[in-house]
Scaffold this motif. Structure first.
Motif, mmCIF file in Angstrom:
data_model
loop_
_atom_site.group_PDB
_atom_site.id
_atom_site.type_symbol
_atom_site.label_atom_id
_atom_site.label_comp_id
_atom_site.label_asym_id
_atom_site.label_seq_id
_atom_site.Cartn_x
_atom_site.Cartn_y
_atom_site.Cartn_z
ATOM 1 N N LEU A 222 7.037 -7.708 5.982
ATOM 2 C CA LEU A 222 7.751 -6.516 5.525
ATOM 3 C C LEU A 222 6.785 -5.344 5.504
ATOM 4 C CD1 LEU A 222 9.563 -8.147 2.445
ATOM 5 C CD2 LEU A 222 10.276 -8.160 4.851
ATOM 6 N N TRP A 223 7.122 -4.301 6.268
ATOM 7 C CA TRP A 223 6.289 -3.102 6.343
ATOM 8 C C TRP A 223 7.002 -1.996 5.576
ATOM 9 C CZ3 TRP A 223 1.652 -3.564 8.900
ATOM 10 C CH2 TRP A 223 1.506 -4.691 9.716
ATOM 11 N N MET A 224 6.366 -1.483 4.538
ATOM 12 C CA MET A 224 7.010 -0.523 3.648
ATOM 13 C C MET A 224 6.217 0.776 3.552
ATOM 14 S SD MET A 224 7.952 -3.287 0.697
ATOM 15 C CE MET A 224 6.596 -4.366 1.225
ATOM 16 N N SER A 225 6.937 1.859 3.380
ATOM 17 C CA SER A 225 6.339 3.162 3.096
ATOM 18 C C SER A 225 6.694 3.537 1.671
ATOM 19 C CB SER A 225 6.863 4.210 4.079
ATOM 20 O OG SER A 225 6.338 5.480 3.773
ATOM 21 N N VAL A 226 5.664 3.765 0.865
ATOM 22 C CA VAL A 226 5.848 4.072 -0.559
ATOM 23 C C VAL A 226 5.085 5.347 -0.879
ATOM 24 C CG1 VAL A 226 5.513 3.220 -2.921
ATOM 25 C CG2 VAL A 226 6.013 1.598 -1.074
ATOM 26 N N ALA A 227 5.678 6.205 -1.686
ATOM 27 C CA ALA A 227 4.979 7.415 -2.111
ATOM 28 C C ALA A 227 3.659 7.024 -2.772
ATOM 29 C CB ALA A 227 5.846 8.205 -3.078
ATOM 30 N N PRO A 228 2.538 7.646 -2.394
ATOM 31 C CA PRO A 228 1.232 7.245 -2.929
ATOM 32 C C PRO A 228 1.183 7.163 -4.458
ATOM 33 C CG PRO A 228 0.926 8.773 -1.120
ATOM 34 C CD PRO A 228 2.415 8.716 -1.371
ATOM 35 N N ALA A 229 1.882 8.058 -5.128
ATOM 36 C CA ALA A 229 1.857 8.047 -6.592
ATOM 37 C C ALA A 229 2.477 6.783 -7.170
ATOM 38 C CB ALA A 229 2.589 9.276 -7.135
#
Length: 336
Positions: free
Chosen positions: A239-246
């Motif tokens: 699973l490749w996810m993009s999450v806000a750095p904060a």
């Protein structure tokens, strides 16, 4: 499928891959002979193997997760070639067999760290896409076993199996002899002290002391290679996810608590969080993606790559196929 004794044995070996069968049997409530017999059966029928692994930070290594896309026949040949390299682990065919995923270790000082990434791979015909993602921080995996392997023993049983501590952590840096020791353990985590002494040039007593020191410092841990379908994990996916750095750290810690995941790490690249899901079937994977992951609003994008086959797990391949010089292309005889 494995019974409670088998599952307890697998978890015991993950806690201490070198625990004697007498101790494992006592903790599981069976005889030494039964524990040893179950171990031999799992080796034969479940491809079980105990491997001793160096912690990358102690060994001065950086880990990269490499993704390559190619035609089906090229992908299979390339996956086999990558699996034969000593600097790879967890080589998988995914996405219907057209994608290869592999963990590659490079020197942390990058003096020779990009040979595979920038030189070897482009020489292989048929590859249509390459991306490399540095593993910045591992939240789940490595010394921490997947919960599908870790629920058989009670807390009291786990404490009985924990190895005794050696001297102080990090008493001295890894030496050439340590690397020889770790190489031998990567092939067989339960190798005898006599065999390890032969590999290092040390005495068996010195081997025993250094093993205790490396374990207590965290420089050495044990993993168990085996067929996880026997534990009910027939549907696997990256699973490749993009999450806000904060929110990255909070989301990663949340995912590390999910029973469905065996690996969670922060990475570089267009996506910044990767995980490995192990589920009983595709419907269970769908339920996990839509209900548990779907409830985390901080996950902005999600890409799922179903794993078709694991070509290489944590430990090196065994036998003659285990050696392929760096730079050799799949399907070709290396230059002499």
């Amino acid at each position: 499928m494995l019974d409670d004794i088998d599952r307890g044995l697998v978890q015991a070996l993950h806690i201490d891959g070198r625990a004697p069968f007498s101790r494992i049997g006592a903790v599981l409530g069976v005889s030494t002979q039964t524990a040893a017999r179950r171990y031999r059966r799992l080796c034969a029928e479940a491809s079980l193997r105990v491997v001793g692994l160096a912690d990358p930070r102690h060994a001065g290594r950086t880990q990269w997760l490499v993704r390559l896309t190619a035609g089906p026949h090229t992908a299979q040949d390339l996956a086999q070639a990558l699996a034969r390299r000593s600097d790879t682990s967890w080589v998988r065919l995914a996405s219907g067999g057209t994608e290869i995923l592999a963990v590659v270790q490079t020197p942390a000082d990058a003096s020779d760290g990009h040979t595979l990434l920038l030189h070897d791979i482009p020489r292989t015909a048929g590859i249509t896409a390459v991306s490399a993602h540095c593993l910045l921080y591992t939240y789940l995996g490595g010394p921490t076993a997947w919960r599908g392997r870790a629920g058989a023993l009670s807390e009291g049983q786990r404490r009985q199996l924990e190895p005794a501590g050696g001297e102080s952590a990090g008493t001295r840096p890894l030496t050439d002899a340590d690397h020889a020791l770790l190489t031998a353990l990567a092939h067989d985590g339960r190798a005898s002290h006599a065999d390890l002494a032969s590999a290092t040039g040390w005495s068996p007593a010195t081997v025993a002391r250094r093993l205790a020191d490396l374990q207590s410092s965290g420089a050495l841990f044990f993993d168990v290679d085996m067929n996880d379908t026997l534990l009910g994990a027939t549907a696997q996916a990256l699973l490749w996810m993009s999450v806000a750095p904060a929110h990255l750290d909070a989301v990663a810690h949340t995912l590390a608590g999910h029973d469905e995941l065996a690996f969670v790490a922060a990475t570089t690249g267009p996506t910044n969080l990767v995980a490995q899901a192990l589920c009983p079937d595709p419907a269970a994977l769908h339920d996990y993606l839509t209900r548990r992951l779907g409830a985390l609003d901080a996950i902005r994008t999600l890409e799922t790559a179903p794993v078709l086959r694991t070509v290489k797990a944590a430990g090196p391949l065994a036998g003659p196929a285990a050696s392929l010089p760096r730079g050799a292309s799949p399907g070709r005889r290396p230059a002499r």
